[in-house]
Design an enzyme around this catalytic site. Structure first.
Site, PDB file in Angstrom:
ATOM      1  N   HIS A   1     -28.406  90.574  30.728  1.00 52.43           N
ATOM      2  CA  HIS A   1     -29.036  91.002  31.803  1.00 52.43           C
ATOM      3  C   HIS A   1     -29.580  89.551  32.592  1.00 52.43           C
ATOM      4  CE1 HIS A   1     -30.142  94.524  29.687  1.00 52.43           C
ATOM      5  NE2 HIS A   1     -30.113  93.772  28.770  1.00 52.43           N
TER       6      HIS A   1
ATOM      7  N   SER B   1     -19.922  70.538  53.852  1.00 48.73           N
ATOM      8  CA  SER B   1     -20.476  71.230  55.182  1.00 48.73           C
ATOM      9  C   SER B   1     -20.585  70.563  56.255  1.00 48.73           C
ATOM     10  CB  SER B   1     -22.012  71.704  54.625  1.00 48.73           C
ATOM     11  OG  SER B   1     -22.866  71.623  55.629  1.00 48.73           O
TER      12      SER B   1
ATOM     13  N   LYS C   1     -23.670  68.473  50.707  1.00 48.18           N
ATOM     14  CA  LYS C   1     -23.208  69.581  50.101  1.00 48.18           C
ATOM     15  C   LYS C   1     -21.875  69.520  49.389  1.00 48.18           C
ATOM     16  CE  LYS C   1     -25.140  73.054  49.862  1.00 48.18           C
ATOM     17  NZ  LYS C   1     -24.969  74.126  50.859  1.00 48.18           N
TER      18      LYS C   1
ATOM     19  N   GLU D   1     -16.094  81.274  45.586  1.00 49.68           N
ATOM     20  CA  GLU D   1     -16.754  82.214  46.331  1.00 49.68           C
ATOM     21  C   GLU D   1     -15.531  83.183  46.813  1.00 49.68           C
ATOM     22  OE1 GLU D   1     -20.648  80.620  48.401  1.00 49.68           O
ATOM     23  OE2 GLU D   1     -18.895  79.451  48.797  1.00 49.68           O
TER      24      GLU D   1
END
Ligand code: ARG
Length: 459
Positions: free
Chosen positions: A157, A278, A284, A291
Site C-alpha cells: 500500500h 528543464s 532540475k 515517465e
C-alpha cells in the site's frame, strides 16, 4: 497502372480514393524480407511437385534476391495501386521475368501469404524481444553483488512494511520478466505453424506439398484447417497481450524508480545520460525516460484493445478488417522494444544512495512483524502477539523512537516472553537475519537465488 487483382472481371479501374483508402503498403512494407523468404520457399515447393520447372524456380529465386536488395536500398518505388507489399514484390518479379514471374502465385493467395509473413515476422520479433528481456534481467542480476548488503524498506500500500535486501527487489523483477519470456515462448510455439498452402480459404486442387514449405520455413507443423488459417489472428492477439504485460511490468518499475529518485525518497540517483533538464528551472534533473516508459504503456494497452475489437465478430474466413492488425501490432513491438532498450542500461547504471537509505531505516517499524513472530515462536497466539506488538508500536510512536529504543521494561510489561532476547530480533539488521522461509529475503535465500540467476544468465 491498374491493380493486378482487378484484371479480368473488372471493366472499370478503381477509384483513386478507394486505392488510397485500401492500401496497406504504407505500413506493411516492413514485411518484405519475410514475404521474400516465404515466396522462395513456395517457389521451391512448386518446383518440387513439378508445378514449375527447376530452371524457373532458380530464376524466381534469383530475381527475388535482387528485389530484396532493391527494397533494402529503398530503390523499389511504392505505388498505392499495388496495395500491399505482396503485390509490389510479385509485380517486380513479373517486370523482370514475365510469364515465369506470373507463375509464383500458383496455389497461393494473399490470405495464406500474409498469414505466413506475419507469423515469420512475429517469430523474429519474439526472438529479439526475448534477447532484450534477457539483457534487462542481466542488468538486474549484475546489480545484486554490488548491492548485496543494502537493506531497503519493502512496501505494501506504499506504506513501509518489512525490511528486504536490495537484491530481493532486483530478483523480483527478474521473475516477472522471466514469466514474460515464458509467455513469449508459448506464443511463439503456437504461432509456429505454417498456413502456407491454405490458399484463399479452402485449399487448392493443385498437388502441393505443404510439409515442404513448412519445413523450409522452420515451422513446427502445418496448420490443419484452411478456413482457420485464412481467419486466424490469435497469434497477433497473444503477442499483443504479452507485450502489454511486459509494458505493465516496466511501468511499475518505472514508477517505483521515479519515486525513489525524488528528494522525498532519495534512494536512487539515476544516470544523468538518461535524464533531461528543464528549460526554466536550472536545478532540475528529470526522469523523463522513466515517465515515458510508464506513459507508453498506455498505447500498448490501447493497441491490444484495438486488436481485440478488430477481430470481434468476424465470420470465417479472411475479412479485409484483418489488414488493420499490423499497425497496432508493429507499434506495440516497436514501443516495448524501445522501452526495454533503455531500461537495461538504466537499471545497470543507477546508484543506490546507501547512506541516505540506512539513515532512514529505523523509521516505519519495519521490524514489528519480526517481533510478533518472535512471540509466536515462544508460544503466544498470533492474534495476541499482533495486538501486543501493535501496542508497543503505539508507545514507540508516542515517544518518537524506534522499537529498539523502547525501555526494556516496556517489553517485559507487555509480555513475559519479551525479555532481553527481543533485542536480538528487533532493528532492521536483526530482522533481516531472522527470515528463513523459501523465497523470503533471508540472506542465505537471496544469495542462493542470486547464484541461480547468475548461472542461468551466464554471468
Ligand atoms: N493487404 C491485405 C492484408 O494485409 C492482403 C490480403 C488481401 N486479401 C484479399 N483477399 N483482399 O490483409
Amino acid at each position: 497502372m491498374s491493380s493486378p487483382s482487378r484484371s479480368g472481371v473488372f471493366q472499370q479501374s478503381a477509384d483513386r480514393r478507394v486505392e488510397q483508402f485500401t492500401e496497406s503498403i504504407s505500413f506493411d512494407r516492413r514485411l518484405y524480407r519475410h514475404d521474400i523468404q516465404g515466396s522462395k520457399a513456395h517457389a521451391r515447393m512448386l518446383a518440387g511437385v513439378g508445378l514449375i520447372s527447376e530452371d524457373e524456380c532458380k530464376q524466381i529465386e534469383a530475381a527475388l534476391t535482387e528485389i530484396e536488395g532493391e527494397l533494402d536500398r529503398n530503390e523499389l518505388p511504392m505505388q498505392i495501386e499495388l496495395e500491399d507489399i505482396h503485390m509490389h514484390i510479385e509485380q517486380a518479379l513479373i517486370n523482370r521475368l514475365g510469364d515465369i514471374g506470373r507463375k509464383l502465385h500458383t496455389a497461393r493467395s494473399r490470405n495464406d501469404q500474409v498469414s505466413t509473413d506475419l507469423r515469420l515476422w512475429c517469430r523474429d520479433a519474439i526472438d529479439g524481444l526475448d534477447q532484450q528481456l534477457t539483457e534487462l534481467q542481466r542488468s538486474f542480476v549484475s546489480r545484486c553483488a554490488r548491492d548485496a548488503d543494502v537493506i531497503l524498506p519493502a512496501y505494501t500500500h506504499l506504506q513501509r512494511a518489512q525490511p528486504v535486501l536490495a537484491p530481493h527487489y532486483w530478483l523480483a523483477y527478474c521473475e516477472k520478466f522471466e514469466r514474460d519470456r515464458e509467455r513469449l515462448a508459448d506464443c511463439r510455439k503456437r504461432l509456429n505453424r505454417s498456413g502456407l498452402g491454405a490458399a484463399a480459404v479452402a485449399g487448392t486442387s493443385l498437388p502441393i506439398d505443404r510439409d515442404q514449405t513448412a519445413k523450409e520455413l522452420n515451422f513446427e507443423a502445418v496448420a490443419a484447417n484452411s478456413l482457420d488459417v485464412s481467419s486466424d489472428r490469435d497469434f497477433v492477439l497473444e503477442l499483443a497481450f504479452t507485450l502489454t504485460v511486459i509494458a505493465e511490468h516496466l511501468s511499475g518499475w518505472a514508477e517505483e524508480w521515479i519515486l525513489w529518485s525524488t528528494i522525498e525518497y532519495r534512494f536512487l540517483t539515476l544516470p544523468q545520460q538518461f535524464c533531461t533538464g528543464s528549460s526554466i528551472m536550472p536545478q532540475k534533473i528529470n526522469p523523463d525516460v522513466l515517465e515515458l516508459i510508464r506513459g507508453k504503456t498506455a498505447r500498448v494497452i490501447g493497441n491490444l484493445q484495438s486488436l481485440l475489437v478488430l477481430v470481434k465478430g468476424l465470420p470465417l474466413a479472411y475479412n479485409r478488417d484483418l489488414q488493420e492488425d499490423k499497425v497496432p501490432l508493429f507499434d506495440s513491438v516497436d514501443t516495448v522494444s524501445a522501452c526495454l532498450g533503455l531500461a537495461a542500461p538504466m537499471v545497470r547504471d543507477a546508484e543506490l544512495n546507501r547512506d541516505h537509505i540506512v539513515s532512514g531505516l529505523d523509521r516505519g517499524y519495519l521490524d514489528a512483524t519480526t517481533l510478533m513472530e518472535f512471540m509466536i515462536q515462544h508460544g503466544v497466539p498470533q492474534r495476541s502477539a499482533h495486538h501486543l506488538v501493535g501496542d508497543l508500536v503505539g508507545k514507540a510512536i508516542q515517544q518518537q523512537v524506534p522499537l529498539a529504543k523502547l525501555d526494556p521494561q516496556e517489553f517485559r510489561d507487555a509480555h513475559e516472553v519479551l525479555d532481553e532476547r527481543v533485542f536480538e530480533v528487533i532493528g532492521v539488521e536483526n530482522a533481516i537475519q531472522a527470515f528463513r522461509s523459501y523465497g523470503s529475503t533471508a540472506p542465505s535465500e537471496v544469495a542462493s537465488q542470486v547464484a541461480a540467476w547468475q548461472k542461468k544468465l551466464d554471468l
